[in-house]
Design a protein around this motif. Structure first.
Motif, PDB file in Angstrom:
ATOM      1  N   UNK A  93      35.317  29.567  25.652  1.00  0.00           N
ATOM      2  CA  UNK A  93      35.478  30.127  24.554  1.00  0.00           C
ATOM      3  C   UNK A  93      35.820  31.529  24.703  1.00  0.00           C
ATOM      4  N   UNK A  94      37.044  32.270  25.040  1.00  0.00           N
ATOM      5  CA  UNK A  94      37.542  33.623  25.384  1.00  0.00           C
ATOM      6  C   UNK A  94      37.039  34.576  24.216  1.00  0.00           C
ATOM      7  N   UNK A  95      36.759  33.990  23.007  1.00  0.00           N
ATOM      8  CA  UNK A  95      36.353  35.056  22.002  1.00  0.00           C
ATOM      9  C   UNK A  95      35.037  35.386  22.187  1.00  0.00           C
ATOM     10  N   UNK A  96      34.240  34.883  22.967  1.00  0.00           N
ATOM     11  CA  UNK A  96      32.843  35.154  22.927  1.00  0.00           C
ATOM     12  C   UNK A  96      32.089  35.512  24.323  1.00  0.00           C
ATOM     13  N   UNK A  97      33.052  36.304  24.941  1.00  0.00           N
ATOM     14  CA  UNK A  97      32.650  36.681  26.483  1.00  0.00           C
ATOM     15  C   UNK A  97      31.337  37.499  26.478  1.00  0.00           C
ATOM     16  N   UNK A  98      31.026  37.826  25.417  1.00  0.00           N
ATOM     17  CA  UNK A  98      29.518  38.455  25.366  1.00  0.00           C
ATOM     18  C   UNK A  98      28.552  37.853  25.763  1.00  0.00           C
ATOM     19  N   UNK A  99      28.762  36.462  25.210  1.00  0.00           N
ATOM     20  CA  UNK A  99      27.715  35.317  25.787  1.00  0.00           C
ATOM     21  C   UNK A  99      27.593  35.167  27.356  1.00  0.00           C
ATOM     22  N   UNK A 100      28.549  34.875  27.928  1.00  0.00           N
ATOM     23  CA  UNK A 100      28.579  35.081  29.500  1.00  0.00           C
ATOM     24  C   UNK A 100      27.753  36.314  29.906  1.00  0.00           C
ATOM     25  N   UNK A 101      28.180  37.700  29.513  1.00  0.00           N
ATOM     26  CA  UNK A 101      27.652  39.069  29.903  1.00  0.00           C
ATOM     27  C   UNK A 101      26.239  39.103  29.439  1.00  0.00           C
ATOM     28  N   UNK A 102      25.601  38.027  28.799  1.00  0.00           N
ATOM     29  CA  UNK A 102      24.298  38.420  28.273  1.00  0.00           C
ATOM     30  C   UNK A 102      23.306  38.679  29.414  1.00  0.00           C
ATOM     31  N   UNK A 103      23.503  39.522  30.376  1.00  0.00           N
ATOM     32  CA  UNK A 103      22.768  39.589  31.426  1.00  0.00           C
ATOM     33  C   UNK A 103      22.956  41.184  32.180  1.00  0.00           C
ATOM     34  N   UNK A 104      22.118  41.673  32.845  1.00  0.00           N
ATOM     35  CA  UNK A 104      22.159  43.020  33.549  1.00  0.00           C
ATOM     36  C   UNK A 104      23.717  42.898  34.083  1.00  0.00           C
ATOM     37  N   UNK A 105      24.434  44.064  33.809  1.00  0.00           N
ATOM     38  CA  UNK A 105      25.736  44.417  34.421  1.00  0.00           C
ATOM     39  C   UNK A 105      26.281  45.713  34.475  1.00  0.00           C
ATOM     40  N   UNK A 106      27.125  45.870  35.123  1.00  0.00           N
ATOM     41  CA  UNK A 106      27.981  47.299  34.937  1.00  0.00           C
ATOM     42  C   UNK A 106      29.551  47.266  34.885  1.00  0.00           C
ATOM     43  N   UNK A 107      29.815  47.751  33.814  1.00  0.00           N
ATOM     44  CA  UNK A 107      31.539  47.518  33.824  1.00  0.00           C
ATOM     45  C   UNK A 107      32.138  48.729  34.621  1.00  0.00           C
ATOM     46  N   UNK A 108      32.884  48.438  35.439  1.00  0.00           N
ATOM     47  CA  UNK A 108      33.472  49.553  36.474  1.00  0.00           C
ATOM     48  C   UNK A 108      34.712  50.186  35.628  1.00  0.00           C
ATOM     49  N   UNK A 109      34.861  51.641  36.111  1.00  0.00           N
ATOM     50  CA  UNK A 109      36.305  52.023  35.787  1.00  0.00           C
ATOM     51  C   UNK A 109      37.349  51.199  36.091  1.00  0.00           C
ATOM     52  N   UNK A 110      38.082  50.642  35.231  1.00  0.00           N
ATOM     53  CA  UNK A 110      39.630  49.873  35.604  1.00  0.00           C
ATOM     54  C   UNK A 110      40.316  50.262  36.633  1.00  0.00           C
ATOM     55  N   UNK A 111      40.095  51.714  36.844  1.00  0.00           N
ATOM     56  CA  UNK A 111      40.977  52.443  37.921  1.00  0.00           C
ATOM     57  C   UNK A 111      40.491  52.697  39.225  1.00  0.00           C
ATOM     58  N   UNK A 112      39.072  52.279  39.252  1.00  0.00           N
ATOM     59  CA  UNK A 112      38.296  52.650  40.340  1.00  0.00           C
ATOM     60  C   UNK A 112      38.706  51.420  41.383  1.00  0.00           C
ATOM     61  N   UNK A 113      39.071  52.014  42.581  1.00  0.00           N
ATOM     62  CA  UNK A 113      39.334  51.047  43.792  1.00  0.00           C
ATOM     63  C   UNK A 113      38.256  51.300  44.779  1.00  0.00           C
ATOM     64  N   UNK A 114      37.691  50.027  45.306  1.00  0.00           N
ATOM     65  CA  UNK A 114      36.624  49.839  46.384  1.00  0.00           C
ATOM     66  C   UNK A 114      37.000  48.990  47.501  1.00  0.00           C
ATOM     67  N   UNK A 115      36.741  49.557  48.682  1.00  0.00           N
ATOM     68  CA  UNK A 115      36.858  48.692  49.792  1.00  0.00           C
ATOM     69  C   UNK A 115      35.560  48.135  49.751  1.00  0.00           C
ATOM     70  N   UNK A 116      35.370  46.693  49.922  1.00  0.00           N
ATOM     71  CA  UNK A 116      33.910  45.938  50.038  1.00  0.00           C
ATOM     72  C   UNK A 116      33.907  45.179  51.013  1.00  0.00           C
ATOM     73  N   UNK A 117      32.848  44.898  51.600  1.00  0.00           N
ATOM     74  CA  UNK A 117      32.767  43.908  52.896  1.00  0.00           C
ATOM     75  C   UNK A 117      32.286  42.497  52.349  1.00  0.00           C
ATOM     76  N   UNK A 118      33.059  41.564  52.674  1.00  0.00           N
ATOM     77  CA  UNK A 118      32.908  40.299  51.989  1.00  0.00           C
ATOM     78  C   UNK A 118      32.022  39.466  52.983  1.00  0.00           C
ATOM     79  N   UNK A 119      31.337  38.388  52.405  1.00  0.00           N
ATOM     80  CA  UNK A 119      30.279  37.417  53.300  1.00  0.00           C
ATOM     81  C   UNK A 119      30.787  37.094  54.639  1.00  0.00           C
ATOM     82  N   UNK A 120      32.267  36.983  55.016  1.00  0.00           N
ATOM     83  CA  UNK A 120      32.368  36.526  56.135  1.00  0.00           C
ATOM     84  C   UNK A 120      32.996  37.872  57.149  1.00  0.00           C
ATOM     85  N   UNK A 121      32.520  39.085  56.454  1.00  0.00           N
ATOM     86  CA  UNK A 121      32.850  40.457  57.223  1.00  0.00           C
ATOM     87  C   UNK A 121      33.976  40.741  57.373  1.00  0.00           C
TER      88      UNK A 121
END
Length: 273
Positions: free
Chosen positions: A205-233
């Motif tokens: 149900x794309x109309x009720x995404x708030x249901x999925x996000x009913x948990x602690x979360x942080x919305x990041x700046x859509x223009x923010x770019x981050x280099x992250x380390x994946x589980x396989x390094x």
């Protein structure tokens, strides 16, 4: 196991396909294929009155000649439906463990798929690319690097929790937004899928995404770019997204995107300093 069963042999010096056919005129025919300059291989046709038996004989021969370091099976359940178990038994006799498998079909084949997975150990990547009944129970218990399920009409919440692997591509699942929320909460509490690296799954149900996000979360700046380390390094570049944290500090970045008329949830797991 297509209509003309095929054996593909790839190595550092060779790449060719052996195709069994009931067409006597094709026997001994040889063609060179150049696929867009990226894949070059020879095709050789061999006649057999019974193509499946002929295919098995060729498999016997090549496994005697070559020492293979990897095996991949494309299993098409509709081509020889009365002999699917015999095909599985034959493959198991040659190699009880294979690196990967894609399973295709147009008709429900729960019994054949279950028999395959119960008798052949798939160690790396698995694609279940046919419709099974809603009551299908996934028998694979070992860890998979990649698992693709399309359609995933049989993947209930309990089935999702039982899947064990690093990367999942799930299309057409019946999971509700509430169940996806429960899945993410369990992941955040380290109660499921601690080895998960990547998940792509359809959203009911794309109309009720708030249901999925009913948990602690942080919305990041859509223009923010981050280099992250994946589980396989390895590292990856992430832009924007919605971060959730596991209780051990691992981060998952969520994205909601449309593909055609379907919305998908993408989950990328990483270590963000």
């Amino acid at each position: 196991t297509s209509k003309e069963p095929t054996i593909i042999i790839r190595g550092s010096e060779i790449y060719f396909q052996l195709i069994t056919t009931t067409d006597e005129a094709k026997h001994g025919k040889r063609e060179f294929e150049d696929f867009m300059g990226t894949e070059k291989f020879d095709e050789l046709w061999m006649y057999s009155e019974n193509v499946l038996d002929g295919w098995m004989e060729v498999v016997e021969t090549v496994t005697e000649i070559f020492k293979f370091i990897g095996h991949f099976v494309v299993f098409k359940t509709d081509e020889f439906p009365t002999r699917n178990k015999a095909i599985v038994d034959f493959i198991q006799s040659k190699t009880p463990s294979i690196d990967g498998c894609d399973i295709y079909g147009k008709t429900e084949a729960d019994e054949d798929v279950e028999y395959f997975l119960n008798n052949i150990n798939v160690t790396n990547c698995l694609g279940i690319l046919l419709r099974l009944s809603n009551n299908f129970k996934f028998p694979q218990v070992n860890f998979l690097d990649t698992c693709t399920i399309d359609p995933a009409n049989w993947v209930t919440f309990d089935q999702l929790l039982l899947l064990d692997g690093a990367r999942f591509f799930i299309q057409g699942s019946p999971l509700t937004n509430q169940k996806l929320n429960q899945f993410l909460i369990l992941w955040m509490a380290s109660q499921c899928h601690q080895n998960l690296c990547f998940l792509l799954i359809n959203i009911d149900d794309p109309e009720s995404l708030d249901t999925i996000l009913g948990l602690p979360h942080e919305i990041m700046d859509p223009n923010l770019e981050r280099i992250v380390t994946l589980p396989n390094n390895n590292t990856a570049l992430l832009r924007g997204g919605i971060d959730i944290k596991r209780n051990d500090g691992i981060t998952a970045t969520l994205y909601f995107n449309w593909r055609g008329d379907e919305m998908l949830l993408t989950m990328v797991v990483s270590l963000i300093e």
